[in-house]
Design an enzyme around this catalytic site. Structure first.
Site, PDB file in Angstrom:
ATOM      1  N   GLY A  13       0.851  -1.202   0.000  1.00 58.37           N
ATOM      2  CA  GLY A  13       0.000   0.000   0.000  1.00 58.37           C
ATOM      3  C   GLY A  13       0.880   1.243   0.000  1.00 58.37           C
ATOM      4  O   GLY A  13       1.877   1.293   0.713  1.00 58.37           O
ATOM      5  N   ARG A  27      19.251  11.792  -4.688  1.00 53.45           N
ATOM      6  CA  ARG A  27      20.158  12.919  -4.435  1.00 53.45           C
ATOM      7  C   ARG A  27      21.433  12.489  -3.704  1.00 53.45           C
ATOM      8  O   ARG A  27      22.542  12.836  -4.096  1.00 53.45           O
ATOM      9  CB  ARG A  27      19.433  13.955  -3.579  1.00 53.45           C
ATOM     10  N   ARG A  74       0.890  -5.219  -5.316  1.00 54.08           N
ATOM     11  CA  ARG A  74       1.138  -6.393  -4.466  1.00 54.08           C
ATOM     12  C   ARG A  74       1.444  -7.522  -5.450  1.00 54.08           C
ATOM     13  O   ARG A  74       0.629  -7.828  -6.308  1.00 54.08           O
ATOM     14  CB  ARG A  74      -0.078  -6.687  -3.607  1.00 54.08           C
ATOM     15  N   CYS A  75       2.644  -8.094  -5.353  1.00 55.34           N
ATOM     16  CA  CYS A  75       3.140  -8.993  -6.404  1.00 55.34           C
ATOM     17  C   CYS A  75       3.183 -10.443  -5.920  1.00 55.34           C
ATOM     18  O   CYS A  75       4.067 -10.830  -5.147  1.00 55.34           O
ATOM     19  CB  CYS A  75       4.533  -8.509  -6.826  1.00 55.34           C
ATOM     20  N   GLY A 104       5.957  -2.352   3.507  1.00 59.28           N
ATOM     21  CA  GLY A 104       5.593  -2.914   4.803  1.00 59.28           C
ATOM     22  C   GLY A 104       6.140  -4.322   4.985  1.00 59.28           C
ATOM     23  O   GLY A 104       7.087  -4.723   4.309  1.00 59.28           O
ATOM     24  N   ASP A 105       5.535  -5.093   5.885  1.00 58.89           N
ATOM     25  CA  ASP A 105       6.127  -6.388   6.232  1.00 58.89           C
ATOM     26  C   ASP A 105       6.155  -7.381   5.065  1.00 58.89           C
ATOM     27  O   ASP A 105       7.119  -8.131   4.909  1.00 58.89           O
ATOM     28  CB  ASP A 105       5.471  -6.998   7.476  1.00 58.89           C
ATOM     29  N   GLY A 106       5.129  -7.377   4.208  1.00 56.96           N
ATOM     30  CA  GLY A 106       5.123  -8.267   3.040  1.00 56.96           C
ATOM     31  C   GLY A 106       6.292  -7.935   2.124  1.00 56.96           C
ATOM     32  O   GLY A 106       6.985  -8.824   1.611  1.00 56.96           O
ATOM     33  N   THR A 127       4.552   2.557   5.231  1.00 57.12           N
ATOM     34  CA  THR A 127       3.150   2.152   5.399  1.00 57.12           C
ATOM     35  C   THR A 127       2.491   3.122   6.375  1.00 57.12           C
ATOM     36  O   THR A 127       3.134   3.557   7.335  1.00 57.12           O
ATOM     37  CB  THR A 127       3.015   0.714   5.942  1.00 57.12           C
ATOM     38  N   ILE A 128       1.241   3.427   6.123  1.00 54.66           N
ATOM     39  CA  ILE A 128       0.568   4.345   7.060  1.00 54.66           C
ATOM     40  C   ILE A 128       0.202   3.633   8.364  1.00 54.66           C
ATOM     41  O   ILE A 128      -0.116   4.283   9.355  1.00 54.66           O
ATOM     42  CB  ILE A 128      -0.713   4.971   6.450  1.00 54.66           C
ATOM     43  N   ASP A 129       0.216   2.295   8.347  1.00 57.91           N
ATOM     44  CA  ASP A 129      -0.344   1.549   9.482  1.00 57.91           C
ATOM     45  C   ASP A 129       0.489   1.589  10.769  1.00 57.91           C
ATOM     46  O   ASP A 129      -0.030   1.300  11.837  1.00 57.91           O
ATOM     47  CB  ASP A 129      -0.547   0.084   9.081  1.00 57.91           C
ATOM     48  N   ASP A 131       2.619  -0.550  11.658  1.00 56.16           N
ATOM     49  CA  ASP A 131       2.472  -1.901  12.201  1.00 56.16           C
ATOM     50  C   ASP A 131       3.762  -2.710  12.181  1.00 56.16           C
ATOM     51  O   ASP A 131       3.729  -3.937  12.224  1.00 56.16           O
ATOM     52  CB  ASP A 131       1.368  -2.650  11.445  1.00 56.16           C
ATOM     53  N   MET A 171      -8.198   3.341   8.990  1.00 60.46           N
ATOM     54  CA  MET A 171      -7.440   2.181   8.511  1.00 60.46           C
ATOM     55  C   MET A 171      -6.503   1.631   9.584  1.00 60.46           C
ATOM     56  O   MET A 171      -6.317   2.230  10.637  1.00 60.46           O
ATOM     57  CB  MET A 171      -6.628   2.568   7.284  1.00 60.46           C
ATOM     58  N   GLY A 172      -5.895   0.528   9.243  1.00 57.87           N
ATOM     59  CA  GLY A 172      -4.904  -0.045  10.143  1.00 57.87           C
ATOM     60  C   GLY A 172      -4.957  -1.557  10.200  1.00 57.87           C
ATOM     61  O   GLY A 172      -4.258  -2.168  11.017  1.00 57.87           O
ATOM     62  N   ARG A 173      -5.771  -2.139   9.350  1.00 58.99           N
ATOM     63  CA  ARG A 173      -5.876  -3.601   9.259  1.00 58.99           C
ATOM     64  C   ARG A 173      -5.799  -4.266  10.634  1.00 58.99           C
ATOM     65  O   ARG A 173      -6.777  -4.297  11.343  1.00 58.99           O
ATOM     66  CB  ARG A 173      -4.781  -4.133   8.342  1.00 58.99           C
TER      67      ARG A 173
HETATM   68  O1  F6P Z   1      -1.681   0.653   3.523  1.00 59.47           O
HETATM   69  C1  F6P Z   1      -2.224  -0.142   4.545  1.00 59.47           C
HETATM   70  C2  F6P Z   1      -3.672  -0.311   4.310  1.00 59.47           C
HETATM   71  O2  F6P Z   1      -4.099   0.979   4.105  1.00 59.47           O
HETATM   72  C3  F6P Z   1      -4.509  -0.966   5.378  1.00 59.47           C
HETATM   73  O3  F6P Z   1      -4.775  -0.189   6.475  1.00 59.47           O
HETATM   74  C4  F6P Z   1      -5.723  -1.361   4.586  1.00 59.47           C
HETATM   75  O4  F6P Z   1      -6.470  -2.358   5.170  1.00 59.47           O
HETATM   76  C5  F6P Z   1      -5.141  -1.782   3.290  1.00 59.47           C
HETATM   77  O5  F6P Z   1      -3.923  -1.057   3.154  1.00 59.47           O
HETATM   78  C6  F6P Z   1      -6.027  -1.651   2.108  1.00 59.47           C
HETATM   79  O6  F6P Z   1      -5.298  -1.474   0.960  1.00 59.47           O
HETATM   80  P1  F6P Z   1      -5.630  -2.086  -0.474  1.00 59.47           P
HETATM   81  O7  F6P Z   1      -7.104  -1.962  -0.674  1.00 59.47           O
HETATM   82  O8  F6P Z   1      -4.819  -1.226  -1.374  1.00 59.47           O
HETATM   83  O9  F6P Z   1      -5.190  -3.506  -0.454  1.00 59.47           O
END
Ligand code: F6P
Length: 331
Positions: A13, A27, A74-75, A104-106, A127-129, A131, A171-173
């Site tokens: 994300g 730079r 996401r690959c 992020g972690d993935g 990542t904004i989360d 986490d 957000m924040g899964r």
């Molecule tokens: O970037 C993290 C995040 O925003 C999570 O909080 C959210 O659940 C997820 O990504 C949703 O992202 P996408 O719909 O792009 O998979």
């Protein structure tokens, strides 16, 4: 003299500040005699050999831009042996001697497998989360928090006018950091996070009790922050919560799902600084051909550590902050 080539990609994300990290890497890399290659759309660009040279001219106006100009994805191929082998082939074909992965972690899992295959790789937490346990802050978290707080306060204005309860879903899964920090910063009346085990869905009785107490004693509006990780698999969770809370209290309730607004926007000064400092560390590491590291910030200091150690660190939850949120709300 040929310049050393270093690749950079953004993955998972997107988050505000990813561009600032790329900007700084280009730079600083240029100053250190490196040529920086941008991989488009995360690891997917390594599958498709989609690589562009990033000159200082090319990145000139991206420092404060939201999103990621390199693109992200996401690959799934990076989870397979064949995909990983293809990634290494592309890296070799373009002569990259190291790779910076912002994600992020993935994304870190991918970075680790590349390091294991002999490509020095350094991860930056984008990542904004917020986490990733090993770092106090991820790039983008602060900006997202500012966006959320701005919205919560606006929603509160209209709730106040109409004597309503406002539910704001953020957000924040699986991580309640955005919800919790926004709740404290905005003085929300209740915050629900996935790290807490509630006796019933949405902790309904307790939320209803607090709302009723507020309406009886102080004012006839309230604000509740709900992390999306609470009842994550439930469809329209904020709407379901609203209906139940209305039924339980008899008050008018409205829900707002902030959604993708949280991922966009120009990075805050804090996120820009964080991204720049972290990119600087990544370039320093790769200049010494050191990989398999991730960069973080703890106690105000930038540091780096082994990717696997970072990924294995147990998730922490700021329980004192959660208790403070409740005390602020009058518990
Ligand atoms: O970037 C993290 C995040 O925003 C999570 O909080 C959210 O659940 C997820 O990504 C949703 O992202 P996408 O719909 O792009 O998979």
């Amino acid at each position: 003299m040929t310049r050393r080539r270093i690749g950079i990609l953004t993955s998972g994300g997107d988050s505000p500040g990813m561009n600032a990290a790329v900007w700084a890497a280009v730079r600083i890399g240029a100053g250190a005699g490196m040529q920086i290659l941008g991989v488009r759309d995360g690891y997917k660009g390594l599958m498709d050999e989609n690589v562009v040279e990033l000159t200082t001219d090319r990145i000139e106006d991206v420092l404060d831009r939201g999103g990621t100009f390199l693109g992200t994805a996401r690959c799934k191929e990076m989870l397979t042996e064949e995909g990983r082998a293809q990634a290494v082939r592309t890296i070799q074909k373009f002569g990259m001697e190291g790779l910076i992965v912002v994600g992020g972690d993935g994304s870190y899992q991918g970075a680790r497998t590349l390091s294991q295959r002999g490509v020095p790789t350094v991860g930056l937490p984008g990542t904004i989360d917020n986490d990733l346990s090993y770092t106090d802050y991820t790039i983008g978290f602060d900006t997202a928090l500012n966006t959320v707080c701005d919205s919560v306060l606006k929603i509160r204005d209209t709730m106040r006018s109409h004597d309503r309860v406002g539910i704001v879903e953020v957000m924040g899964r699986h991580c309640g950091d955005i919800a919790l920090n926004a709740a404290v910063a905005c003085g929300a009346d209740y915050v629900l996070v996935p790290e807490m085990q509630y006796a019933e869905e949405f902790d309904l009785s307790n939320v209803a009790r607090r709302v009723e107490h507020i309406y009886r004693t102080t004012r006839t509006y309230a604000t509740i922050v709900l992390a999306e990780g609470v009842c994550y698999d439930m469809e329209h969770r904020a709407h379901v919560f609203r209906r139940r809370l209305e039924a339980a209290t008899g008050h008018s309730v409205r829900e707002t799902v902030l959604g993708y607004t949280q991922r966009g926007g120009s990075p805050s000064i804090y996120d820009r600084r964080l991204a720049i400092n972290m990119a600087d560390r990544a370039i320093q590491l790769l200049a010494q051909r050191v990989g398999n590291r991730v960069v973080g910030r703890r106690g105000g200091e930038i540091f780096d550590m082994d990717i696997m150690e970072a990924l294995n660190m147990p998730r922490t939850f700021d329980r004192p902050l959660y208790d403070l949120a409740n005390r602020l709300a009058g518990d």
